[in-house]
Design a protein around this motif. Structure first.
Motif, PDB file in Angstrom:
ATOM      1  N   ASP A  16       0.830  -1.202   0.000  1.00 10.82           N
ATOM      2  CA  ASP A  16       0.000   0.000   0.000  1.00 10.82           C
ATOM      3  C   ASP A  16       0.863   1.250   0.000  1.00 10.82           C
ATOM      4  N   LEU A  17       1.917   1.235   0.795  1.00  8.74           N
ATOM      5  CA  LEU A  17       2.829   2.377   0.846  1.00  8.74           C
ATOM      6  C   LEU A  17       3.507   2.586  -0.502  1.00  8.74           C
ATOM      7  N   ALA A  18       3.941   1.515  -1.135  1.00 11.30           N
ATOM      8  CA  ALA A  18       4.594   1.628  -2.441  1.00 11.30           C
ATOM      9  C   ALA A  18       3.644   2.214  -3.476  1.00 11.30           C
ATOM     10  N   VAL A  19       2.421   1.736  -3.493  1.00 10.61           N
ATOM     11  CA  VAL A  19       1.427   2.268  -4.428  1.00 10.61           C
ATOM     12  C   VAL A  19       1.178   3.744  -4.136  1.00 10.61           C
ATOM     13  N   GLY A  20       1.076   4.086  -2.856  1.00 13.80           N
ATOM     14  CA  GLY A  20       0.864   5.482  -2.479  1.00 13.80           C
ATOM     15  C   GLY A  20       2.002   6.386  -2.915  1.00 13.80           C
ATOM     16  N   VAL A  21       3.225   5.929  -2.768  1.00 15.31           N
ATOM     17  CA  VAL A  21       4.386   6.732  -3.178  1.00 15.31           C
ATOM     18  C   VAL A  21       4.395   6.928  -4.690  1.00 15.31           C
ATOM     19  N   ILE A  22       4.108   5.872  -5.428  1.00 11.48           N
ATOM     20  CA  ILE A  22       4.104   5.969  -6.899  1.00 11.48           C
ATOM     21  C   ILE A  22       3.001   6.906  -7.371  1.00 11.48           C
ATOM     22  N   ILE A  23       1.808   6.752  -6.819  1.00 14.44           N
ATOM     23  CA  ILE A  23       0.698   7.635  -7.205  1.00 14.44           C
ATOM     24  C   ILE A  23       0.992   9.062  -6.768  1.00 14.44           C
ATOM     25  N   GLY A  24       1.574   9.224  -5.582  1.00 15.83           N
ATOM     26  CA  GLY A  24       1.924  10.563  -5.101  1.00 15.83           C
ATOM     27  C   GLY A  24       2.932  11.251  -5.997  1.00 15.83           C
ATOM     28  N   ALA A  25       3.928  10.511  -6.468  1.00 17.10           N
ATOM     29  CA  ALA A  25       4.922  11.100  -7.367  1.00 17.10           C
ATOM     30  C   ALA A  25       4.281  11.512  -8.689  1.00 17.10           C
ATOM     31  N   ALA A  26       3.418  10.665  -9.213  1.00 18.49           N
ATOM     32  CA  ALA A  26       2.735  11.001 -10.466  1.00 18.49           C
ATOM     33  C   ALA A  26       1.810  12.201 -10.271  1.00 18.49           C
ATOM     34  N   PHE A  27       1.107  12.223  -9.150  1.00 21.91           N
ATOM     35  CA  PHE A  27       0.218  13.346  -8.863  1.00 21.91           C
ATOM     36  C   PHE A  27       1.019  14.621  -8.655  1.00 21.91           C
ATOM     37  N   GLY A  28       2.191  14.513  -8.027  1.00 25.16           N
ATOM     38  CA  GLY A  28       3.065  15.677  -7.853  1.00 25.16           C
ATOM     39  C   GLY A  28       3.494  16.256  -9.189  1.00 25.16           C
ATOM     40  N   ALA A  29       3.766  15.388 -10.146  1.00 21.86           N
ATOM     41  CA  ALA A  29       4.138  15.862 -11.482  1.00 21.86           C
ATOM     42  C   ALA A  29       2.973  16.591 -12.148  1.00 21.86           C
ATOM     43  N   ILE A  30       1.766  16.085 -11.940  1.00 21.46           N
ATOM     44  CA  ILE A  30       0.583  16.748 -12.504  1.00 21.46           C
ATOM     45  C   ILE A  30       0.404  18.125 -11.884  1.00 21.46           C
ATOM     46  N   VAL A  31       0.543  18.204 -10.566  1.00 18.56           N
ATOM     47  CA  VAL A  31       0.382  19.495  -9.890  1.00 18.56           C
ATOM     48  C   VAL A  31       1.495  20.461 -10.293  1.00 18.56           C
ATOM     49  N   LYS A  32       2.713  19.954 -10.455  1.00 19.24           N
ATOM     50  CA  LYS A  32       3.814  20.819 -10.897  1.00 19.24           C
ATOM     51  C   LYS A  32       3.515  21.386 -12.281  1.00 19.24           C
ATOM     52  N   SER A  33       3.034  20.548 -13.165  1.00 22.72           N
ATOM     53  CA  SER A  33       2.674  21.013 -14.500  1.00 22.72           C
ATOM     54  C   SER A  33       1.539  22.028 -14.431  1.00 22.72           C
ATOM     55  N   LEU A  34       0.540  21.748 -13.605  1.00 20.48           N
ATOM     56  CA  LEU A  34      -0.568  22.689 -13.432  1.00 20.48           C
ATOM     57  C   LEU A  34      -0.057  24.044 -12.956  1.00 20.48           C
ATOM     58  N   THR A  35       0.838  24.019 -11.994  1.00 21.51           N
ATOM     59  CA  THR A  35       1.373  25.266 -11.456  1.00 21.51           C
ATOM     60  C   THR A  35       2.233  25.985 -12.485  1.00 21.51           C
ATOM     61  N   ASP A  36       3.167  25.259 -13.100  1.00 21.93           N
ATOM     62  CA  ASP A  36       4.115  25.886 -14.028  1.00 21.93           C
ATOM     63  C   ASP A  36       3.466  26.333 -15.328  1.00 21.93           C
ATOM     64  N   GLU A  37       2.512  25.564 -15.819  1.00 26.34           N
ATOM     65  CA  GLU A  37       1.959  25.818 -17.148  1.00 26.34           C
ATOM     66  C   GLU A  37       0.653  26.610 -17.154  1.00 26.34           C
ATOM     67  N   ILE A  38      -0.078  26.596 -16.053  1.00 24.34           N
ATOM     68  CA  ILE A  38      -1.379  27.265 -16.048  1.00 24.34           C
ATOM     69  C   ILE A  38      -1.454  28.372 -14.999  1.00 24.34           C
ATOM     70  N   ILE A  39      -1.190  28.024 -13.735  1.00 25.70           N
ATOM     71  CA  ILE A  39      -1.386  29.005 -12.664  1.00 25.70           C
ATOM     72  C   ILE A  39      -0.365  30.132 -12.715  1.00 25.70           C
ATOM     73  N   MET A  40       0.919  29.810 -12.808  1.00 24.82           N
ATOM     74  CA  MET A  40       1.943  30.861 -12.782  1.00 24.82           C
ATOM     75  C   MET A  40       1.848  31.803 -13.982  1.00 24.82           C
ATOM     76  N   PRO A  41       1.566  31.335 -15.204  1.00 25.79           N
ATOM     77  CA  PRO A  41       1.363  32.298 -16.289  1.00 25.79           C
ATOM     78  C   PRO A  41       0.172  33.234 -16.037  1.00 25.79           C
ATOM     79  N   LEU A  42      -0.898  32.704 -15.438  1.00 25.86           N
ATOM     80  CA  LEU A  42      -2.037  33.563 -15.104  1.00 25.86           C
ATOM     81  C   LEU A  42      -1.652  34.591 -14.040  1.00 25.86           C
ATOM     82  N   VAL A  43      -0.905  34.153 -13.024  1.00 24.52           N
ATOM     83  CA  VAL A  43      -0.441  35.086 -11.990  1.00 24.52           C
ATOM     84  C   VAL A  43       0.481  36.125 -12.612  1.00 24.52           C
ATOM     85  N   GLY A  44       1.359  35.687 -13.501  1.00 26.29           N
ATOM     86  CA  GLY A  44       2.250  36.628 -14.192  1.00 26.29           C
ATOM     87  C   GLY A  44       1.483  37.639 -15.018  1.00 26.29           C
ATOM     88  N   ALA A  45       0.413  37.198 -15.689  1.00 30.72           N
ATOM     89  CA  ALA A  45      -0.391  38.109 -16.497  1.00 30.72           C
ATOM     90  C   ALA A  45      -1.102  39.135 -15.618  1.00 30.72           C
TER      91      ALA A  45
END
Length: 141
Positions: A16-45
């Motif tokens: 369960d811990l291994a699955v959680g870590v793998i899903i967490g890492a993948a979810f972290g990448a999604i959130v990083k992309s969301l922040t870098d590609e969508i939220i921060m450009p909007l904040v910059g604008a």
């Protein structure tokens, strides 16, 4: 030692811990992309077409005005990467809020299931003691 390792891996909590870590890492990448590609450009604008990822403060060294963060670091300047820090803080806030929502949902679901189990465990009719009491009272009459 190999059999102990197999027993350790086969336990449910480790998997369960291994699955959680793998899903967490993948979810972290999604959130990083969301922040870098969508939220921060909007904040910059909103703040006047500013790219926050290249925002920095020069502590020491010479930097050409308008140079990107990497160029300033490669030029030997000592800089604070404020924009990168802001991005990481926003990533953290998004992740922590989503994790909060998930834990809140799981807790509500667990409470609802335990209430249903308690309701199912309660007898539908009178208990044995109540029935015996009724029989005793009927015999007394």
């Amino acid at each position: 030692m190999l059999s102990e390792f197999r027993a350790f891996i086969a336990r449910g909590n480790v998997m369960d811990l291994a699955v959680g870590v793998i899903i967490g890492a993948a979810f972290g990448a999604i959130v990083k992309s969301l922040t870098d590609e969508i939220i921060m450009p909007l904040v910059g604008a909103v703040f006047g077409d500013i790219d926050f990822s290249d925002r920095y403060i020069v502590l020491s060294g010479m930097v050409v005005d308008g140079a990107p963060l990497e160029a300033a670091r490669q030029g030997g300047a000592n800089v604070l990467g404020i924009g990168a820090f802001v991005s990481v803080v926003i990533n953290f806030l998004i992740l922590s809020f989503i994790i909060f929502l998930m834990v809140r949902y799981v807790n509500r679901l667990t409470a609802r299931l335990s209430k249903q189990e308690e309701a199912a465990a309660e007898p539908a009719g009178p208990t044995e003691i109540e029935l015996l009491t009724e029989i005793r009272d009927a015999l007394k009459k």
